[in-house]
Design a protein around this motif. Structure first.
Motif, PDB file in Angstrom:
ATOM      1  N   ILE A  10      51.047  44.331  -7.124  1.00  0.00           N
ATOM      2  CA  ILE A  10      51.207  44.605  -5.685  1.00  0.00           C
ATOM      3  C   ILE A  10      52.544  44.079  -5.189  1.00  0.00           C
ATOM      4  CG2 ILE A  10      50.286  44.057  -3.393  1.00  0.00           C
ATOM      5  CD1 ILE A  10      47.460  44.116  -4.753  1.00  0.00           C
ATOM      6  N   HIS A  11      52.912  42.881  -5.594  1.00  0.00           N
ATOM      7  CA  HIS A  11      54.192  42.298  -5.179  1.00  0.00           C
ATOM      8  C   HIS A  11      55.369  43.168  -5.632  1.00  0.00           C
ATOM      9  CE1 HIS A  11      57.213  39.272  -4.237  1.00  0.00           C
ATOM     10  NE2 HIS A  11      57.699  39.453  -5.454  1.00  0.00           N
ATOM     11  N   ASN A  12      55.282  43.720  -6.843  1.00  0.00           N
ATOM     12  CA  ASN A  12      56.392  44.507  -7.399  1.00  0.00           C
ATOM     13  C   ASN A  12      56.593  45.845  -6.704  1.00  0.00           C
ATOM     14  OD1 ASN A  12      57.205  42.598  -9.261  1.00  0.00           O
ATOM     15  ND2 ASN A  12      55.902  43.415 -10.876  1.00  0.00           N
ATOM     16  N   VAL A  13      55.576  46.385  -6.069  1.00  0.00           N
ATOM     17  CA  VAL A  13      55.715  47.700  -5.445  1.00  0.00           C
ATOM     18  C   VAL A  13      55.530  47.683  -3.934  1.00  0.00           C
ATOM     19  CG1 VAL A  13      55.014  48.931  -7.540  1.00  0.00           C
ATOM     20  CG2 VAL A  13      53.296  48.338  -5.826  1.00  0.00           C
ATOM     21  N   LYS A  14      55.227  46.535  -3.384  1.00  0.00           N
ATOM     22  CA  LYS A  14      54.873  46.444  -1.956  1.00  0.00           C
ATOM     23  C   LYS A  14      55.935  47.025  -1.020  1.00  0.00           C
ATOM     24  CE  LYS A  14      52.910  43.335   1.388  1.00  0.00           C
ATOM     25  NZ  LYS A  14      51.483  43.252   1.445  1.00  0.00           N
ATOM     26  N   GLU A  15      57.192  46.834  -1.324  1.00  0.00           N
ATOM     27  CA  GLU A  15      58.272  47.298  -0.448  1.00  0.00           C
ATOM     28  C   GLU A  15      58.891  48.625  -0.905  1.00  0.00           C
ATOM     29  OE1 GLU A  15      58.889  45.655   2.401  1.00  0.00           O
ATOM     30  OE2 GLU A  15      57.347  44.197   1.844  1.00  0.00           O
ATOM     31  N   ASP A  16      58.315  49.246  -1.933  1.00  0.00           N
ATOM     32  CA  ASP A  16      58.874  50.487  -2.473  1.00  0.00           C
ATOM     33  C   ASP A  16      58.704  51.643  -1.495  1.00  0.00           C
ATOM     34  OD1 ASP A  16      59.459  49.074  -4.728  1.00  0.00           O
ATOM     35  OD2 ASP A  16      58.231  50.274  -6.081  1.00  0.00           O
ATOM     36  N   THR A  17      59.653  52.559  -1.550  1.00  0.00           N
ATOM     37  CA  THR A  17      59.545  53.805  -0.796  1.00  0.00           C
ATOM     38  C   THR A  17      58.590  54.738  -1.532  1.00  0.00           C
ATOM     39  OG1 THR A  17      61.345  54.876  -1.994  1.00  0.00           O
ATOM     40  CG2 THR A  17      61.954  53.592  -0.028  1.00  0.00           C
ATOM     41  N   GLN A  18      58.245  55.837  -0.904  1.00  0.00           N
ATOM     42  CA  GLN A  18      57.380  56.821  -1.556  1.00  0.00           C
ATOM     43  C   GLN A  18      58.032  57.347  -2.834  1.00  0.00           C
ATOM     44  OE1 GLN A  18      55.794  59.953   0.906  1.00  0.00           O
ATOM     45  NE2 GLN A  18      55.080  58.509   2.462  1.00  0.00           N
ATOM     46  N   ASP A  19      59.334  57.599  -2.795  1.00  0.00           N
ATOM     47  CA  ASP A  19      60.030  58.090  -3.988  1.00  0.00           C
ATOM     48  C   ASP A  19      59.980  57.061  -5.114  1.00  0.00           C
ATOM     49  OD1 ASP A  19      60.679  60.557  -2.926  1.00  0.00           O
ATOM     50  OD2 ASP A  19      62.673  59.928  -2.261  1.00  0.00           O
TER      51      ASP A  19
END
Length: 70
Positions: A10-19
């Motif tokens: 969760i920490h690794n993807v929490k701030e990711d954009t949809q792309d």
């Protein structure tokens, strides 16, 4: 699944954009690496838990259809 692993995913993807999320998912599927599968499970859990009953039904129908084509 280990709680620390869930938190790390969760920490690794929490701030990711949809792309970026899409790239992560596609990469994990294309590589077919076992180490990526727990991460996809965590992402699916988040999707499932935030879906309403109709959306969950659609996911189940999609899974059923996909499995039927294998």
């Amino acid at each position: 699944m280990d709680l620390d692993l869930r938190k790390a995913v969760i920490h690794n993807v929490k701030e990711d954009t949809q792309d970026q999320l899409k790239d992560t998912i596609v990469d994990a599927i294309q590589r077919g690496e076992e180490k990526m599968l727990p991460g996809l499970g965590v992402l699916f859990e988040i999707i499932w838990n935030h879906a309403d009953t109709q959306e969950q039904k659609m996911m189940l129908e999609t899974l059923e259809q996909g499995l039927g084509q294998m």
